[in-house]
Write a protein that holds these residues in place. Structure first.
Motif, PDB file in Angstrom:
ATOM      1  N   ILE A  18     -15.662 -14.531 -16.386  1.00  0.00           N
ATOM      2  CA  ILE A  18     -16.191 -13.220 -15.987  1.00  0.00           C
ATOM      3  C   ILE A  18     -16.170 -13.091 -14.473  1.00  0.00           C
ATOM      4  N   TYR A  19     -16.621 -14.127 -13.769  1.00  0.00           N
ATOM      5  CA  TYR A  19     -16.601 -14.098 -12.305  1.00  0.00           C
ATOM      6  C   TYR A  19     -15.172 -13.930 -11.796  1.00  0.00           C
ATOM      7  N   ALA A  20     -14.228 -14.658 -12.377  1.00  0.00           N
ATOM      8  CA  ALA A  20     -12.826 -14.564 -11.942  1.00  0.00           C
ATOM      9  C   ALA A  20     -12.278 -13.156 -12.180  1.00  0.00           C
ATOM     10  N   LYS A  21     -12.587 -12.580 -13.331  1.00  0.00           N
ATOM     11  CA  LYS A  21     -12.137 -11.212 -13.618  1.00  0.00           C
ATOM     12  C   LYS A  21     -12.778 -10.220 -12.650  1.00  0.00           C
ATOM     13  N   ASN A  22     -14.062 -10.406 -12.363  1.00  0.00           N
ATOM     14  CA  ASN A  22     -14.737  -9.521 -11.414  1.00  0.00           C
ATOM     15  C   ASN A  22     -14.113  -9.630 -10.022  1.00  0.00           C
ATOM     16  N   TRP A  23     -13.825 -10.860  -9.590  1.00  0.00           N
ATOM     17  CA  TRP A  23     -13.192 -11.062  -8.287  1.00  0.00           C
ATOM     18  C   TRP A  23     -11.824 -10.377  -8.247  1.00  0.00           C
ATOM     19  N   LEU A  24     -11.034 -10.549  -9.288  1.00  0.00           N
ATOM     20  CA  LEU A  24      -9.705  -9.951  -9.323  1.00  0.00           C
ATOM     21  C   LEU A  24      -9.798  -8.425  -9.384  1.00  0.00           C
ATOM     22  N   ALA A  25     -10.786  -7.915 -10.104  1.00  0.00           N
ATOM     23  CA  ALA A  25     -10.980  -6.461 -10.157  1.00  0.00           C
ATOM     24  C   ALA A  25     -11.320  -5.923  -8.764  1.00  0.00           C
ATOM     25  N   LEU A  26     -12.183  -6.612  -8.039  1.00  0.00           N
ATOM     26  CA  LEU A  26     -12.517  -6.183  -6.681  1.00  0.00           C
ATOM     27  C   LEU A  26     -11.272  -6.204  -5.799  1.00  0.00           C
ATOM     28  N   ASP A  27     -10.485  -7.259  -5.899  1.00  0.00           N
ATOM     29  CA  ASP A  27      -9.250  -7.349  -5.119  1.00  0.00           C
ATOM     30  C   ASP A  27      -8.330  -6.159  -5.428  1.00  0.00           C
ATOM     31  N   GLY A  28      -8.207  -5.819  -6.689  1.00  0.00           N
ATOM     32  CA  GLY A  28      -7.356  -4.702  -7.076  1.00  0.00           C
ATOM     33  C   GLY A  28      -7.920  -3.351  -6.682  1.00  0.00           C
ATOM     34  N   VAL A  29      -9.227  -3.186  -6.796  1.00  0.00           N
ATOM     35  CA  VAL A  29      -9.853  -1.901  -6.489  1.00  0.00           C
ATOM     36  C   VAL A  29      -9.712  -1.567  -5.003  1.00  0.00           C
ATOM     37  N   TRP A  30      -9.982  -2.522  -4.130  1.00  0.00           N
ATOM     38  CA  TRP A  30      -9.859  -2.213  -2.700  1.00  0.00           C
ATOM     39  C   TRP A  30      -8.402  -1.965  -2.347  1.00  0.00           C
ATOM     40  N   PHE A  31      -7.477  -2.750  -2.926  1.00  0.00           N
ATOM     41  CA  PHE A  31      -6.058  -2.550  -2.641  1.00  0.00           C
ATOM     42  C   PHE A  31      -5.611  -1.153  -3.089  1.00  0.00           C
ATOM     43  N   GLN A  32      -5.965  -0.786  -4.313  1.00  0.00           N
ATOM     44  CA  GLN A  32      -5.553   0.523  -4.835  1.00  0.00           C
ATOM     45  C   GLN A  32      -6.199   1.668  -4.051  1.00  0.00           C
ATOM     46  N   SER A  33      -7.392   1.466  -3.533  1.00  0.00           N
ATOM     47  CA  SER A  33      -8.035   2.489  -2.719  1.00  0.00           C
ATOM     48  C   SER A  33      -7.192   2.770  -1.471  1.00  0.00           C
ATOM     49  N   ILE A  34      -6.767   1.721  -0.801  1.00  0.00           N
ATOM     50  CA  ILE A  34      -5.924   1.901   0.387  1.00  0.00           C
ATOM     51  C   ILE A  34      -4.552   2.434  -0.013  1.00  0.00           C
ATOM     52  N   GLU A  35      -4.005   1.910  -1.102  1.00  0.00           N
ATOM     53  CA  GLU A  35      -2.691   2.356  -1.573  1.00  0.00           C
ATOM     54  C   GLU A  35      -2.694   3.866  -1.837  1.00  0.00           C
ATOM     55  N   GLN A  36      -3.728   4.364  -2.496  1.00  0.00           N
ATOM     56  CA  GLN A  36      -3.802   5.783  -2.834  1.00  0.00           C
ATOM     57  C   GLN A  36      -4.059   6.652  -1.602  1.00  0.00           C
ATOM     58  N   ALA A  37      -4.862   6.161  -0.670  1.00  0.00           N
ATOM     59  CA  ALA A  37      -5.223   6.963   0.504  1.00  0.00           C
ATOM     60  C   ALA A  37      -4.185   6.890   1.620  1.00  0.00           C
ATOM     61  N   GLU A  38      -3.614   5.718   1.815  1.00  0.00           N
ATOM     62  CA  GLU A  38      -2.748   5.505   2.981  1.00  0.00           C
ATOM     63  C   GLU A  38      -1.316   5.100   2.633  1.00  0.00           C
ATOM     64  N   GLY A  39      -1.070   4.777   1.349  1.00  0.00           N
ATOM     65  CA  GLY A  39       0.272   4.372   0.947  1.00  0.00           C
ATOM     66  C   GLY A  39       0.417   2.862   0.812  1.00  0.00           C
ATOM     67  N   MET A  40       1.521   2.457   0.209  1.00  0.00           N
ATOM     68  CA  MET A  40       1.768   1.047  -0.078  1.00  0.00           C
ATOM     69  C   MET A  40       1.902   0.223   1.199  1.00  0.00           C
ATOM     70  N   ASP A  41       2.562   0.724   2.224  1.00  0.00           N
ATOM     71  CA  ASP A  41       2.738  -0.064   3.448  1.00  0.00           C
ATOM     72  C   ASP A  41       1.396  -0.435   4.071  1.00  0.00           C
ATOM     73  N   ALA A  42       0.487   0.508   4.148  1.00  0.00           N
ATOM     74  CA  ALA A  42      -0.840   0.223   4.709  1.00  0.00           C
ATOM     75  C   ALA A  42      -1.602  -0.757   3.824  1.00  0.00           C
TER      76      ALA A  42
END
Length: 172
Positions: A18-42
């Motif tokens: 559960i901790y590992a899944k939560n950590w990976l979800a956080l990693d993905g959520v912050w990445f996708q937030s930047i990806e959606q707002a600023e694009g893949m390069d950012a």
């Protein structure tokens, strides 16, 4: 009383998952937030910076936990790779070929999730080079790393990514 007291081994292993899944979800959520707002390069820029710092921290803590000496070689790296946080979530394997440790990620939870959501694959090679080379150097400063296959430069369609590790010339 400690919150973990009283849990069985199986329950504690489930909690680690559960901790590992939560950590990976956080990693993905912050990445996708930047990806959606600023694009893949950012997003990739920030991902590379984050992984450069995190991978060394993770490696040092695992090295200390395992009680590895300063130069544990490829065997120490193999032990450490098995204990990475996402190691409980992905399907991977290690093998030795021609004096090199070959680390193969058979199934990657990140790429599988992006595919399931209809998103393009994460172009993780540049981050992977930083991540895996940095992790290996933190385990043993003599270890070198090379990408064998990783999106977007996939050369082995049977896996998500593949990495080679070896000791620099002259190292024992």
């Amino acid at each position: 009383m400690d919150a973990l007291d009283g849990f069985s081994r199986e329950q504690l292993l489930e909690l680690i998952d559960i901790y590992a899944k939560n950590w990976l979800a956080l990693d993905g959520v912050w990445f996708q937030s930047i990806e959606q707002a600023e694009g893949m390069d950012a997003a990739m820029f920030h991902d590379e910076r984050a992984w450069a710092r995190f991978t060394a921290i993770e490696a040092r803590r695992i090295k200390q936990f395992l009680g590895l000496d300063e130069h544990p070689g490829l065997g120490g790296l193999e032990k450490a790779l098995a204990l990475r946080f996402y190691g409980r979530l992905n399907q991977d394997e290690c093998a030795y070929e021609n004096g090199q440790l070959i680390y193969t990620m058979r199934k990657c939870r990140v790429q599988a999730a992006r595919e399931r959501k209809g998103m393009p694959f994460h172009p993780c090679k540049s981050v992977g080079i930083i991540e895996y080379a940095g992790f290996a150097r933190a385990i043993d400063g003599r270890i070198q790393c090379r990408c064998l296959s990783c999106y977007p430069d996939v050369t082995d369609g049977r896996c998500a990514c593949k990495w080679a590790f070896w000791l620099e010339d002259g190292a024992q």
